[in-house]
Scaffold this active site. Sequence first.
Site, mmCIF file in Angstrom:
data_model
loop_
_atom_site.group_PDB
_atom_site.id
_atom_site.type_symbol
_atom_site.label_atom_id
_atom_site.label_comp_id
_atom_site.label_asym_id
_atom_site.label_seq_id
_atom_site.Cartn_x
_atom_site.Cartn_y
_atom_site.Cartn_z
ATOM 1 N N HIS A 115 18.879 83.292 14.610
ATOM 2 C CA HIS A 115 18.125 83.237 15.860
ATOM 3 C C HIS A 115 18.484 81.933 16.570
ATOM 4 O O HIS A 115 19.120 81.063 15.970
ATOM 5 C CB HIS A 115 16.609 83.273 15.585
ATOM 6 N N THR A 137 2.724 88.592 21.078
ATOM 7 C CA THR A 137 2.847 87.234 20.531
ATOM 8 C C THR A 137 2.742 87.279 19.017
ATOM 9 O O THR A 137 1.910 88.003 18.460
ATOM 10 C CB THR A 137 1.730 86.339 21.113
ATOM 11 N N THR A 138 3.586 86.510 18.357
ATOM 12 C CA THR A 138 3.591 86.485 16.893
ATOM 13 C C THR A 138 2.801 85.274 16.394
ATOM 14 O O THR A 138 2.455 84.380 17.169
ATOM 15 C CB THR A 138 5.030 86.391 16.360
ATOM 16 N N MET A 160 8.368 94.627 19.285
ATOM 17 C CA MET A 160 8.168 95.730 20.225
ATOM 18 C C MET A 160 9.473 96.485 20.477
ATOM 19 O O MET A 160 9.508 97.389 21.289
ATOM 20 C CB MET A 160 7.648 95.183 21.563
ATOM 21 N N PRO A 209 4.400 92.670 16.043
ATOM 22 C CA PRO A 209 5.261 91.492 16.110
ATOM 23 C C PRO A 209 6.674 91.825 16.593
ATOM 24 O O PRO A 209 7.455 90.937 16.907
ATOM 25 C CB PRO A 209 5.289 90.982 14.673
ATOM 26 N N GLY A 244 10.120 87.399 11.209
ATOM 27 C CA GLY A 244 9.058 88.273 10.692
ATOM 28 C C GLY A 244 9.609 89.639 10.316
ATOM 29 O O GLY A 244 9.152 90.265 9.352
ATOM 30 N N LYS A 281 14.134 78.232 16.881
ATOM 31 C CA LYS A 281 13.208 78.999 16.039
ATOM 32 C C LYS A 281 13.158 78.376 14.647
ATOM 33 O O LYS A 281 14.130 78.398 13.911
ATOM 34 C CB LYS A 281 13.644 80.473 15.950
HETATM 35 P P1 NAD Z 1 7.694 80.812 25.546
HETATM 36 O O1 NAD Z 1 7.388 79.463 25.004
HETATM 37 O O2 NAD Z 1 8.872 80.976 26.433
HETATM 38 O O3 NAD Z 1 6.418 81.334 26.354
HETATM 39 C C1 NAD Z 1 5.088 81.092 25.999
HETATM 40 C C2 NAD Z 1 4.284 80.940 27.263
HETATM 41 O O4 NAD Z 1 2.875 80.923 27.002
HETATM 42 C C3 NAD Z 1 4.588 79.651 28.011
HETATM 43 O O5 NAD Z 1 5.087 79.977 29.301
HETATM 44 C C4 NAD Z 1 3.237 78.952 28.122
HETATM 45 O O6 NAD Z 1 3.055 78.340 29.356
HETATM 46 C C5 NAD Z 1 2.274 80.110 27.975
HETATM 47 N N1 NAD Z 1 0.906 79.672 27.613
HETATM 48 C C6 NAD Z 1 0.528 78.540 27.010
HETATM 49 N N2 NAD Z 1 -0.815 78.491 26.880
HETATM 50 C C7 NAD Z 1 -1.299 79.628 27.413
HETATM 51 C C8 NAD Z 1 -2.595 80.162 27.579
HETATM 52 N N3 NAD Z 1 -3.675 79.512 27.172
HETATM 53 N N4 NAD Z 1 -2.716 81.381 28.138
HETATM 54 C C9 NAD Z 1 -1.637 82.053 28.554
HETATM 55 N N5 NAD Z 1 -0.373 81.583 28.429
HETATM 56 C C10 NAD Z 1 -0.213 80.383 27.857
HETATM 57 O O7 NAD Z 1 7.792 81.789 24.308
HETATM 58 P P2 NAD Z 1 8.524 83.223 24.235
HETATM 59 O O8 NAD Z 1 9.903 83.063 23.779
HETATM 60 O O9 NAD Z 1 8.264 83.968 25.496
HETATM 61 O O10 NAD Z 1 7.721 83.901 23.027
HETATM 62 C C11 NAD Z 1 6.337 84.189 23.128
HETATM 63 C C12 NAD Z 1 5.849 84.862 21.857
HETATM 64 O O11 NAD Z 1 6.391 86.183 21.768
HETATM 65 C C13 NAD Z 1 6.245 84.184 20.556
HETATM 66 O O12 NAD Z 1 5.166 84.270 19.665
HETATM 67 C C14 NAD Z 1 7.407 85.022 20.063
HETATM 68 O O13 NAD Z 1 7.572 84.970 18.669
HETATM 69 C C15 NAD Z 1 6.951 86.388 20.486
HETATM 70 N N6 NAD Z 1 7.987 87.453 20.581
HETATM 71 C C16 NAD Z 1 7.589 88.705 20.250
HETATM 72 C C17 NAD Z 1 8.453 89.777 20.404
HETATM 73 C C18 NAD Z 1 7.981 91.173 20.102
HETATM 74 O O14 NAD Z 1 8.773 92.107 20.173
HETATM 75 N N7 NAD Z 1 6.710 91.388 19.782
HETATM 76 C C19 NAD Z 1 9.748 89.563 20.893
HETATM 77 C C20 NAD Z 1 10.123 88.262 21.231
HETATM 78 C C21 NAD Z 1 9.222 87.215 21.082
#
Ligand code: NAD
Length: 282
Positions: free
Chosen positions: A164, A106-107, A131, A129, A173, A168
Amino acid sequence: AAQGPAIMVNSCTGKMGHATAEAVVRAGLTLVPYSLTGESEAVAVGNVGVSGIPVELVGPEKRQQAIEKIKSEYPDLVLIDYTLPSVLNGNALFYCDNKLPFVMGTTGGDRDKLLADVKASGNYAVIAPNMGKQIVAFQTMMELMAEQFPGCFTGYKLHVAESHQRTKVDTSGTAKAVVKSLNKMGLPYTEEDIEKVRTVDEQVGRMGVPEQWVDAGHAFHTYTVTSPDGSVVLEFKHNVCGREVYAEGTVDAAIFLHRQVKAGAEQRLYNMIDVLSAGAMR
Ligand code: NAD
């Protein structure tokens, strides 16, 4: 039983979480059939299917109780977090308090606090940020170039465009990190200068995003370096469609982390460059 760690993905309801849970199953690892999520979703939805596996959703109120049961059932546990910037710091503390190694994809959130909390706890974690191993390798190459050839583009101009999905709002990042390296190569440029491309016409026309990926998730980046008279142009590009590259890299990170835990490694906090440097890829 399957080799390697059992993996719990929070949250399987999210786009990245779901894609990563599918990658866990593809890799032949055990997917823990529980997933932390927001309270309202846990109550309203109940469970979510991942590659045919029903995964039960657990809200914040019941998570301590649930995690104790999960820990006893799956002693070789690694957690993966793809949630929201607003909850990641709380989740990380929860993982640390329960001494569970985790991969944080998560970012956003408070990054300094995140690192400080993990360090203070002595817990094992991979935090990155991005993977996507191949993209991280590119990013690292740019940083190495900056270290090796500082000021190599002095006098040249930089333009950065990133595209994106329209939802977004913040700047990529990865683009920000690459710009930092380019700064060291003699190109003055700020985060605010980065062009965020968010309209379909420009995404398809100028950036070359295939139409089916405009809203389905894409990450296109072009860095253009031009000499003062325009006679020299260098272009660096990394274009990703979909989420699979991140999901696969996340699974590699989880396997790597599990190995470090088993070996009792002294270093406890890692990023994706550590995973790459270890050659820990399938
Ligand atoms: P998304 O909105 O589809 O998913 C987020 C999920 O978190 C939702 O399903 C929500 O229900 C859940 N959630 C809410 N509160 C919670 C809690 N207290 N505990 C556990 N889960 C909870 O978002 P996404 O597109 O899947 O992106 C998620 C994150 O990953 C973002 O920060 C995004 O920037 C990041 N990301 C990182 C990479 C990487 O390579 N590191 C790649 C893509 C996205």
